[in-house]
Structure formats: structure tokens, C-alpha cells
Design a protein around this motif. Sequence first.
Motif, PDB file in Angstrom:
ATOM      1  N   TRP A 293       0.814  -1.149   0.075  1.00  0.00           N
ATOM      2  CA  TRP A 293       0.119   0.107  -0.030  1.00  0.00           C
ATOM      3  C   TRP A 293       0.862   1.303  -0.010  1.00  0.00           C
ATOM      4  CZ3 TRP A 293      -0.119   3.728   3.793  1.00  0.00           C
ATOM      5  CH2 TRP A 293      -1.171   4.778   3.801  1.00  0.00           C
ATOM      6  N   LYS A 294       1.886   1.252   0.688  1.00  0.00           N
ATOM      7  CA  LYS A 294       2.600   2.425   0.732  1.00  0.00           C
ATOM      8  C   LYS A 294       3.475   2.788  -0.431  1.00  0.00           C
ATOM      9  CE  LYS A 294       6.171   4.909   3.760  1.00  0.00           C
ATOM     10  NZ  LYS A 294       7.156   4.768   4.977  1.00  0.00           N
ATOM     11  N   TYR A 295       4.065   1.877  -1.025  1.00  0.00           N
ATOM     12  CA  TYR A 295       4.996   1.984  -2.200  1.00  0.00           C
ATOM     13  C   TYR A 295       4.123   1.852  -3.522  1.00  0.00           C
ATOM     14  CZ  TYR A 295       8.517   2.134   1.344  1.00  0.00           C
ATOM     15  OH  TYR A 295       9.498   2.544   2.294  1.00  0.00           O
ATOM     16  N   ARG A 296       2.899   1.901  -3.358  1.00  0.00           N
ATOM     17  CA  ARG A 296       2.140   1.747  -4.539  1.00  0.00           C
ATOM     18  C   ARG A 296       2.626   2.964  -5.547  1.00  0.00           C
ATOM     19  NH1 ARG A 296      -0.587   4.428  -0.768  1.00  0.00           N
ATOM     20  NH2 ARG A 296      -1.851   6.436  -1.183  1.00  0.00           N
ATOM     21  N   GLN A 297       2.025   2.657  -7.012  1.00  0.00           N
ATOM     22  CA  GLN A 297       2.569   3.608  -7.891  1.00  0.00           C
ATOM     23  C   GLN A 297       1.965   4.880  -7.654  1.00  0.00           C
ATOM     24  OE1 GLN A 297       1.691   2.130 -11.703  1.00  0.00           O
ATOM     25  NE2 GLN A 297       2.808   3.780 -13.009  1.00  0.00           N
ATOM     26  N   SER A 298       0.882   5.221  -7.454  1.00  0.00           N
ATOM     27  CA  SER A 298       0.340   6.613  -7.229  1.00  0.00           C
ATOM     28  C   SER A 298       0.460   7.403  -6.105  1.00  0.00           C
ATOM     29  CB  SER A 298      -1.355   6.210  -7.104  1.00  0.00           C
ATOM     30  OG  SER A 298      -1.628   5.498  -5.913  1.00  0.00           O
ATOM     31  N   ASN A 299       1.375   6.606  -5.017  1.00  0.00           N
ATOM     32  CA  ASN A 299       2.081   7.559  -3.859  1.00  0.00           C
ATOM     33  C   ASN A 299       3.333   8.038  -4.120  1.00  0.00           C
ATOM     34  OD1 ASN A 299       2.234   8.639  -1.221  1.00  0.00           O
ATOM     35  ND2 ASN A 299       2.753   6.489  -0.429  1.00  0.00           N
ATOM     36  N   THR A 300       3.081   9.279  -4.641  1.00  0.00           N
ATOM     37  CA  THR A 300       4.594   9.988  -5.169  1.00  0.00           C
ATOM     38  C   THR A 300       5.191  10.464  -3.929  1.00  0.00           C
ATOM     39  OG1 THR A 300       3.040  12.037  -5.362  1.00  0.00           O
ATOM     40  CG2 THR A 300       3.449  10.562  -7.284  1.00  0.00           C
ATOM     41  N   ALA A 301       4.707  10.218  -2.704  1.00  0.00           N
ATOM     42  CA  ALA A 301       5.335  10.889  -1.346  1.00  0.00           C
ATOM     43  C   ALA A 301       6.214   9.972  -0.812  1.00  0.00           C
ATOM     44  CB  ALA A 301       4.259  11.430  -0.749  1.00  0.00           C
ATOM     45  N   ALA A 302       6.128   8.797  -1.366  1.00  0.00           N
ATOM     46  CA  ALA A 302       7.046   7.305  -0.811  1.00  0.00           C
ATOM     47  C   ALA A 302       8.378   7.543  -1.312  1.00  0.00           C
ATOM     48  CB  ALA A 302       6.284   6.125  -1.046  1.00  0.00           C
ATOM     49  N   PRO A 303       9.508   7.527  -0.455  1.00  0.00           N
ATOM     50  CA  PRO A 303      10.721   7.568  -0.762  1.00  0.00           C
ATOM     51  C   PRO A 303      11.233   6.418  -2.065  1.00  0.00           C
ATOM     52  CG  PRO A 303      10.688   6.604   1.338  1.00  0.00           C
ATOM     53  CD  PRO A 303       9.257   7.077   1.100  1.00  0.00           C
TER      54      PRO A 303
END
Length: 378
Positions: A65-75
Motif C-alpha cells: 500500500w505505501k509504495y504503490r505507484q500512485s503514492n509519489t510521496a513515498a521514498p
Amino acid sequence: MPRLSKIFSRLSVLPLILLLSGCNMVVMAPSGDIAVQQRDLIVVSTVLMLLIIVPVIFLTLFFAWKYRQSNTAAPYNPDWHHSTRLELVIWSAPLAIIIALGAVTWISTHQLDPYRPLDRVNVGKPVTTTTRAVNVEVVALDWKWLFFYPDLGIATVNELAAPVDAPINFKITASSVMNSFFVPALAGQIYAMPGMETKLHAVINHPGEYQGLSANYSGAGFSHMRFKFHGLSQADFDQWVQKVKSQGTALGRPEYLALAKPSEREPVRYFNSVDDGLYDAILNMCADPSKMCMGEMMHIDAKGGAGKDSQENRERLIYDNRDANAAEMTPVKAEGGAGQAIQHGDNSMQGMGSMPGMDMGNGSSSDSSTGSAQHQGH
């Protein structure tokens, strides 16, 4: 609308939960100290394994969930390849669980050894020199259970009883095929094998009526190979013994051989006297006087064998009572008391003749005999 359908789909699971609430999970709610310790072992082992399984499942879903493609804020670090701290966590946690499981397994294997006499009947109640034990000899028959009480001189079929908080010392064997003696509320299952004796030490701590069964498939009547186990107060147990003695009949070798024939749904029977040495004869596979005892056979083998004279013992060494004469019909007890019959001993293979040189079970070979192979039993 899709949201409502999702809610209804989740609510539809509730009836299944209600159905499960009516299940009798006797293994997880036993009434004997040994079974309670076995239950605790299951719980401890499961919790220890869940200490790894639950975090792994949670972190797998969390990272997805955290490193999904739509989460641009994830490192995003495509060049990352190693972390000593992470390696220590990944390897040390499972290693600690394995060490803990190993320790629990080692201790419980010795504590719950079925051959080990009890050192307590309950938490805080050690076995003392004044504690009265009950000795029971168990025989798995086709398809019923025979229980001997050697100290009381009685025997029963498909009914077992013991006083509460009294050690029960079981000796277990079988008459024909491998079986498994199991009273879930009392202790774990123990195999019953012909010509061999296994042991179980257990105790019942709460009065009540419990289910006993065969936990190993043993033929057509396996499904109905059940019995009742009664946990009684000492006074009620004494009354039960008197009931067996007053209502029972004698159990000699002829009566045993008739009882040993395959039958289903056998009713409870009581025997107020038992022939001396009958259980030992069953254990040695020579309840039928025409058969050779295992002890005699081992004595002959220890002397180097009987040589050519062993042919004379051949008939005495055929023990299987499941393949009787094809014409014999064994009565089967039906639920309503009505009897029906089943046929045993038809060993013919349809559409297949006997093979040259095949031992036909009667001392001859198929070179000089035709038809189906018939094995002699007792």
C-alpha cells in the motif's frame, strides 16, 4: 449501490459464524489434565508461530500500500541493496521462535509421553501412594471396543468408565487390523495394533459423559466404532461396577471368539467374569487355542527356527479373522434392533484368474487349484 452490496456481502458471513459457535470443540475444551496440557501445547505453538506470521502478513500489505505507484510521496531508492539492521531483525526473530518451539517441544515430548506414569492428577494435586489408579486393558475389535478391568474381574463392550481424579493406566492392543483409541476429552489418540501393546496414562477431572472413537480407518464399520466414556465420582463408579457384575454374563474364549467376528453398531455389553489370561492370549494372537502364540513363535525363532518342521505350524500362524469362509454370514446390529447380515471372505478378483505358483493360503498353489483365493481365519 456497490457500497451497499459490499456491506451485505460482509453481513452474509455472520450466519456462518453463528453456525460455528454451535460446534463442540472438545479438543480445545477438554476435561482431563493430560488433554488440557496438550491443548495448552497447541495454543502456545500457534501463538509462537503467529508472532512471525502476523507481522509478515501485515508488513506485506503495508509495503504494497505505501509504495504503490500512485503514492509519489513515498521514498524511492533504486540503488538500495543492504541493511545490517534489517538483516538482524529478519533473521533473529525467526531464530528466536525456532529456539522457543524447540524448547517447548523437548519439554512436552517428555512430560506428555503416553508411557510415562502420571505424577499429578490435576494442577496442585500430585499422585501420592494413597492415590487409587484404575487399570484398563483395551482391545480394538471389528468394529467395537472391548474393555477389561483386570483388578475388578469385569469387562465391557463399547462402554468405559473411570472415577474422577484417579489415574487411568491403559494397555491397548487390537485383534485384527491397526486402529486408534481416542477419547478427545481425556488425552490424545494412541494406536492399537495386533500382536503389540501400547500404553496410555491419563485422568478425567470432571464428571460427565464423553465420546470415544476410532481415529484410524479400519474397514466398513469404522464410522460406527464409537463408545461412551463416563467420568464418575468414586461412589457412582462403585455403583457402575456393581451394575456390570449384576447384569453381566461370563466372558470365556468361545464368547470372545464370537464377539471378535466383524459386526457393526454393537450394543453395550457387560461381562461379570473373564477367563484368566484372556487379554494376554488376545495380545499374543492365540485366543483361538488352535493358533500359535506370539511368545511361542519368538521362542522358536530364538532357537534358530523349526526348519522343515515349520510347515506343520503353517495353519497355526494364519491369524486373519476378516477373511472367513465365503459362506459365513456375520450378523450386523442395526439401529432399530433389527438384524441384517454382511458377507465376509470373498477374495475373488473379478475377471482375473489365479497366477501360477501363487500361495492360495491353504498350503497349495494355484498350479493345483482354481477359483478364488480363500484365507483361513479363526
